[in-house]
Design a protein around this motif. Structure first.
Motif, PDB file in Angstrom:
ATOM      1  N   LEU A   1      21.607 -25.660  56.723  1.00  0.00           N
ATOM      2  CA  LEU A   1      21.409 -24.734  55.977  1.00  0.00           C
ATOM      3  C   LEU A   1      20.229 -24.557  54.527  1.00  0.00           C
ATOM      4  O   LEU A   1      19.747 -23.726  54.329  1.00  0.00           O
ATOM      5  CB  LEU A   1      22.835 -24.415  55.309  1.00  0.00           C
ATOM      6  CG  LEU A   1      23.786 -23.938  56.448  1.00  0.00           C
ATOM      7  CD1 LEU A   1      25.108 -24.107  55.694  1.00  0.00           C
ATOM      8  CD2 LEU A   1      23.325 -22.407  56.826  1.00  0.00           C
ATOM      9  N   ASP A   2      20.256 -25.828  54.023  1.00  0.00           N
ATOM     10  CA  ASP A   2      19.219 -26.242  53.171  1.00  0.00           C
ATOM     11  C   ASP A   2      17.864 -25.994  53.287  1.00  0.00           C
ATOM     12  O   ASP A   2      17.005 -25.408  52.860  1.00  0.00           O
ATOM     13  CB  ASP A   2      19.639 -27.679  52.495  1.00  0.00           C
ATOM     14  CG  ASP A   2      20.600 -27.668  51.653  1.00  0.00           C
ATOM     15  OD1 ASP A   2      21.240 -26.374  51.134  1.00  0.00           O
ATOM     16  OD2 ASP A   2      21.191 -28.760  51.414  1.00  0.00           O
ATOM     17  N   LEU A   3      17.609 -26.448  54.860  1.00  0.00           N
ATOM     18  CA  LEU A   3      16.394 -26.391  55.360  1.00  0.00           C
ATOM     19  C   LEU A   3      16.073 -24.728  55.628  1.00  0.00           C
ATOM     20  O   LEU A   3      14.869 -24.157  55.468  1.00  0.00           O
ATOM     21  CB  LEU A   3      16.215 -27.013  56.749  1.00  0.00           C
ATOM     22  CG  LEU A   3      15.975 -28.601  56.645  1.00  0.00           C
ATOM     23  CD1 LEU A   3      16.021 -28.930  58.085  1.00  0.00           C
ATOM     24  CD2 LEU A   3      14.358 -28.727  56.098  1.00  0.00           C
ATOM     25  N   MET A   4      16.927 -23.934  55.940  1.00  0.00           N
ATOM     26  CA  MET A   4      16.820 -22.526  56.344  1.00  0.00           C
ATOM     27  C   MET A   4      16.629 -21.888  55.075  1.00  0.00           C
ATOM     28  O   MET A   4      15.565 -21.045  54.998  1.00  0.00           O
ATOM     29  CB  MET A   4      18.178 -22.018  56.779  1.00  0.00           C
ATOM     30  CG  MET A   4      18.107 -20.648  57.189  1.00  0.00           C
ATOM     31  SD  MET A   4      19.776 -19.880  57.337  1.00  0.00           S
ATOM     32  CE  MET A   4      20.441 -19.910  55.910  1.00  0.00           C
ATOM     33  N   GLY A   5      17.091 -22.274  54.139  1.00  0.00           N
ATOM     34  CA  GLY A   5      16.891 -21.525  52.884  1.00  0.00           C
ATOM     35  C   GLY A   5      15.405 -22.005  52.286  1.00  0.00           C
ATOM     36  O   GLY A   5      14.629 -21.109  51.894  1.00  0.00           O
ATOM     37  N   ARG A   6      15.124 -23.247  52.563  1.00  0.00           N
ATOM     38  CA  ARG A   6      13.725 -23.514  51.901  1.00  0.00           C
ATOM     39  C   ARG A   6      12.402 -22.976  52.930  1.00  0.00           C
ATOM     40  O   ARG A   6      11.613 -22.470  52.246  1.00  0.00           O
ATOM     41  CB  ARG A   6      13.383 -25.186  52.226  1.00  0.00           C
ATOM     42  CG  ARG A   6      12.144 -25.738  51.909  1.00  0.00           C
ATOM     43  CD  ARG A   6      11.792 -27.189  51.922  1.00  0.00           C
ATOM     44  NE  ARG A   6      10.728 -27.787  51.686  1.00  0.00           N
ATOM     45  CZ  ARG A   6      10.011 -27.971  50.377  1.00  0.00           C
ATOM     46  NH1 ARG A   6      10.671 -27.376  49.303  1.00  0.00           N
ATOM     47  NH2 ARG A   6       8.739 -28.466  50.387  1.00  0.00           N
ATOM     48  N   TYR A   7      12.701 -22.896  54.083  1.00  0.00           N
ATOM     49  CA  TYR A   7      11.648 -22.338  54.984  1.00  0.00           C
ATOM     50  C   TYR A   7      11.979 -20.801  55.709  1.00  0.00           C
ATOM     51  O   TYR A   7      11.311 -20.572  56.547  1.00  0.00           O
ATOM     52  CB  TYR A   7      11.413 -23.205  56.202  1.00  0.00           C
ATOM     53  CG  TYR A   7      10.851 -24.532  55.695  1.00  0.00           C
ATOM     54  CD1 TYR A   7       9.566 -24.775  54.827  1.00  0.00           C
ATOM     55  CD2 TYR A   7      11.849 -25.749  55.933  1.00  0.00           C
ATOM     56  CE1 TYR A   7       9.223 -26.191  54.626  1.00  0.00           C
ATOM     57  CE2 TYR A   7      11.320 -26.979  55.530  1.00  0.00           C
ATOM     58  CZ  TYR A   7      10.006 -27.050  54.930  1.00  0.00           C
ATOM     59  OH  TYR A   7       9.726 -28.380  54.399  1.00  0.00           O
ATOM     60  N   LEU A   8      12.818 -20.026  55.009  1.00  0.00           N
ATOM     61  CA  LEU A   8      13.007 -18.956  55.441  1.00  0.00           C
ATOM     62  C   LEU A   8      11.855 -18.021  55.514  1.00  0.00           C
ATOM     63  O   LEU A   8      11.809 -17.065  56.435  1.00  0.00           O
ATOM     64  CB  LEU A   8      14.250 -18.232  54.725  1.00  0.00           C
ATOM     65  CG  LEU A   8      14.841 -16.911  55.342  1.00  0.00           C
ATOM     66  CD1 LEU A   8      15.446 -16.882  56.488  1.00  0.00           C
ATOM     67  CD2 LEU A   8      15.747 -16.467  54.401  1.00  0.00           C
ATOM     68  N   THR A   9      10.931 -18.006  54.702  1.00  0.00           N
ATOM     69  CA  THR A   9       9.884 -17.289  54.507  1.00  0.00           C
ATOM     70  C   THR A   9       9.218 -17.153  55.944  1.00  0.00           C
ATOM     71  O   THR A   9       8.259 -16.161  56.178  1.00  0.00           O
ATOM     72  CB  THR A   9       8.993 -17.790  53.607  1.00  0.00           C
ATOM     73  OG1 THR A   9       9.343 -17.475  52.252  1.00  0.00           O
ATOM     74  CG2 THR A   9       7.367 -16.732  53.447  1.00  0.00           C
TER      75      THR A   9
END
Length: 356
Positions: free
Chosen positions: A104-112
């Motif tokens: 989930l942290d990765l999703m937030g970081r690279y959601l762009t």
């Protein structure tokens, strides 16, 4: 004040999501091909994890899809179809993480990379982690569709990653419950609470330690590096020429007229030419770049003859196409195809012999 579709920085939307939505429309009786063509999109170009569609075209397609299908719950339906590999390098990075929290942290970081105008912020309160989803752009009637796709898509993703519904998780939605939601409630395996002050996914802190079924440290490292590279490339390629190229890449008919592209980007033809000139580009050069890349793909990956390829690229006949290709690359289409199909030939795009 949030930007509008017409004024916000346009980083594009991955074409594969529109392809998936088009397939979904087909299952409920909508002529998705006709709808795509009316928006000016080439249905055959959307099944790609690399291409991106301009925000304005994506918004128009989704808006028309909701209206013409008469189904306001398309966002929820799409969320159920979002398989992790469709999310490109980000999907691979998430799948190869060790824990749900890390994913989930990765999703937030690279959601762009996948949804440029959405942001995810995390805060921990009590025994729960709150993943709040916000949008920096005024999406108007599309807001509900986007939030449905994102939040309910996260629920789907959690099940794919862990093999079961994440225990204790729930979805919060702002505003009153829409009239269509009762038809989908039984399809969503977690509680959904409307009337909240924010759009968010709540997950118990203890559940963030759940192990991912596909964990792979080596793959995780390489895919995160790809995400970093892709994010840098995407944000650096935010100029006007890149926006024009995105429209050209997915346009039908091809090549698109300058007036059509200008209208898609909400500028006049004169302004489009001027802004490209300011970046050292021209409309015709961008068309030719896309033509050359598509020519290489068709020569290597299909059995189409030169007349068919010429027609697909907007040339009057094979002779005109052959002259242009040879002028660009220094070799004929037939020579290029022969070299590209040799065993052990390096996979590469054709390049301009002397630049454009």
């Amino acid at each position: 004040m949030r930007a509008s579709v017409a004024t916000a920085q346009d980083l594009g939307m991955p074409a594969i999501y529109l392809h998936l939505l088009a397939e979904l429309l087909n299952t409920i009786g909508v002529d998705e091909r006709d709808l795509l063509l009316r928006v000016g999109l080439d249905p055959l170009r959307l099944n790609s994890t690399d291409l991106r569609v301009s925000q304005s075209q994506a918004s128009e397609f989704v808006t028309r899809a909701i209206i013409e299908s008469g189904e306001p719950g398309l966002g929820i339906m799409l969320a159920r179809e979002l398989k992790l590999p469709l999310h490109g390098a980000l999907g691979t990075a998430v799948m190869s993480s060790r824990t749900l929290g890390e994913a989930l942290d990765l999703m937030g970081r690279y959601l762009t990379l996948r949804a440029p105008h959405l942001k995810v912020s995390r805060r921990d309160a009590g025994q729960n982690a709150w993943f709040r989803v916000t949008c920096d752009m005024d999406l108007g009637p599309l807001q509900g569709f986007i939030m449905d796709s994102m939040l309910f898509g996260c629920v789907t993703m959690g099940t794919q990653l862990t093999g079961s519904t994440v225990p204790g998780s729930r979805v919060l939605r702002r505003g009153p419950e829409p009239t269509y939601f009762h038809r989908f409630r039984q399809m969503i395996p977690v509680p959904v609470e409307y009337g909240a002050t924010e759009d968010a996914l709540l997950i118990p802190l203890a559940a963030l330690d759940m192990q991912i079924r596909f964990s792979d440290d080596q793959l995780a490292a390489s895919s995160r590096a790809k995400c970093e590279e892709a994010l840098k490339e995407l944000t650096e390629d935010a100029g006007f020429a890149c926006r024009v190229r995105r429209v050209i890449e997915t346009s039908h008919p091809f090549p698109p007229k300058l007036a059509r592209v200008a209208g898609t980007l909400f500028v006049s033809e004169r302004t489009l030419k001027r802004r490209l000139q300011e970046e050292g580009a021209s409309f015709q050069n961008l068309v030719d770049q896309v033509r050359l890349e598509r020519a290489g793909e068709l020569l290597k990956n299909t059995g189409m003859n030169l007349s068919q390829i010429a027609d697909a690229l907007g040339y009057a006949d094979a002779a005109n196409f052959t002259r242009a290709f040879k002028r660009w690359t220094g070799q004929s289409p037939s020579q290029y195809r022969t070299a590209a199909l040799k065993p052990g030939a390096a996979r590469q795009r054709p390049s301009m012999a002397a630049g454009l």
